[in-house]
Design a protein around this motif. Structure first.
Motif, PDB file in Angstrom:
ATOM      1  N   ASP A 104       6.093  44.403  12.316  1.00  0.00           N
ATOM      2  CA  ASP A 104       6.383  43.380  13.324  1.00  0.00           C
ATOM      3  C   ASP A 104       5.676  42.055  13.033  1.00  0.00           C
ATOM      4  O   ASP A 104       5.691  41.133  13.860  1.00  0.00           O
ATOM      5  N   GLN A 114      11.191  39.744  10.012  1.00  0.00           N
ATOM      6  CA  GLN A 114      11.588  40.801   9.088  1.00  0.00           C
ATOM      7  C   GLN A 114      12.280  41.962   9.783  1.00  0.00           C
ATOM      8  O   GLN A 114      12.010  42.277  10.939  1.00  0.00           O
ATOM      9  N   GLU A 115      13.204  42.584   9.056  1.00  0.00           N
ATOM     10  CA  GLU A 115      13.784  43.861   9.423  1.00  0.00           C
ATOM     11  C   GLU A 115      13.408  44.864   8.336  1.00  0.00           C
ATOM     12  O   GLU A 115      13.434  44.541   7.146  1.00  0.00           O
ATOM     13  N   THR A 116      13.078  46.079   8.725  1.00  0.00           N
ATOM     14  CA  THR A 116      12.672  47.087   7.762  1.00  0.00           C
ATOM     15  C   THR A 116      13.875  47.616   7.002  1.00  0.00           C
ATOM     16  O   THR A 116      14.889  47.982   7.590  1.00  0.00           O
TER      17      THR A 116
END
Length: 321
Positions: A303, A315-317
């Protein structure tokens, strides 16, 4: 090799490793929307094409590749890697067997090194390796396309569309009936959206498959030994990769996209904070706006707010820490 489709109206040549085909044809977002809707095609005729023939082709490749291909059914597409002895990614192959020949396309200019390695590993196996780049052009049809593939060409059918191995002299005739043409920037924007890594963009000299999510899609964990397999097994069973691939939503108010290699820092650390990763591919997406793929250290919080040079990024994982 310079594509004849660069003579199409509005064609703007791509640069760098993708030189030889069109970056776009004058309207990047229109081209992206066409591909997303399942229409048009992408000229990938600059990519290297390698074939393997002979009755031992699949069993031989099975010994060298990270993918399980010894029993690969004819017409079933797959992708595979070749690793160094230390498990670092050296080649990425996008392949299909047509019943008599394995067709693979690879990054532009990488086919000579790949062929040199394959030739050194032939030993007593009944196989023949050939560079077909000069006479074969790769063309991509997006998912949902109803454009027919010419008879007698090898086709890779994937969830993202079809890759056709066309005789190079048929490229212009195919383009005339398969349009509209979409440039490489549109193709790359959709690749970024789909979180799909590309050799030389998401990889560097020390990248291992786990960092990019290539386990499962390009690496089979239950097959026999191959070069670099020890590293794959050790990381899979005993540890975690040092870095992980993330998808970034970039601040849309910035005019310029952060380039490949742009340093990523934690936003809370300010401009003098330590580097925690780098941008691998950035793009302007027709719906999502400016986006990117990046490699960051595994311990970066999922996060955490990031900065790609001067551009704020959320960001996105893609690969779990």
């Amino acid at each position: 090799m310079k594509s004849p489709l660069l003579s199409l109206p509005g064609a703007v040549p791509a640069e760098g490793v993708d030189e030889g085909v069109a970056a776009h044809y004058g309207d990047l977002f229109r081209e992206q929307r066409a591909l997303a809707d399942g229409t048009g095609f992408v000229d990938l005729s600059h990519r290297g094409v390698v074939t393997v023939t002979g009755e031992d082709r699949l069993s031989w490749l099975h010994l060298l590749l990270t993918q399980h291909v010894s029993d690969l059914p004819a017409g079933q597409a797959t992708e595979a890697l070749i690793l160094s002895a230390n498990g670092h990614i050296e080649h990425a192959l996008y392949l299909v067997d047509d019943g008599t020949t394995v067709w693979a396309h690879v990054e532009p200019g990488s086919q000579e090194a790949l062929i040199a390695y394959l030739e050194s590993m032939k030993f007593f196996y009944r196989v023949e390796v050939a560079d077909r780049t000069a006479d074969t052009a790769v063309v991509h049809l997006p998912a949902g396309s109803i454009a027919p593939a010419p008879d007698s060409v090898a086709v890779r059918e994937t969830p993202y569309g079809r890759d056709l191995f066309l005789p190079r002299e048929e490229l212009e005739a195919f383009a005339a009936q398969a349009g509209p043409a979409a440039g490489l920037l549109a193709h790359e924007a959709l690749r970024v959206e789909q979180h799909r890594p590309r050799l030389g963009f998401e990889t560097d000299h020390r990248t291992i498959p786990h960092e990019l999510g290539w386990i499962g899609t390009a690496v089979h964990l239950q097959k026999g030994c191959y070069r670099g397999q020890e590293t794959v097994a050790r990381v899979q069973n005993l540890g975690k990769p040092p870095r992980r691939l993330v998808f970034l939503h970039l601040d849309g108010s910035e005019v310029h996209l952060p380039p490949n290699g742009a340093e990523i820092r934690l936003a809370d650390d300010g401009p003098d904070g330590r580097k925690v990763g780098f941008v691998t591919t950035s793009a302007r997406h027709h719906e999502l706006g400016p986006v990117a793929l990046a490699l960051v250290k595994r311990n970066v919080p999922v996060d955490a707010r990031l900065m790609a040079e001067e551009t704020a990024a959320a960001q996105e994982t893609v690969v779990e820490p």
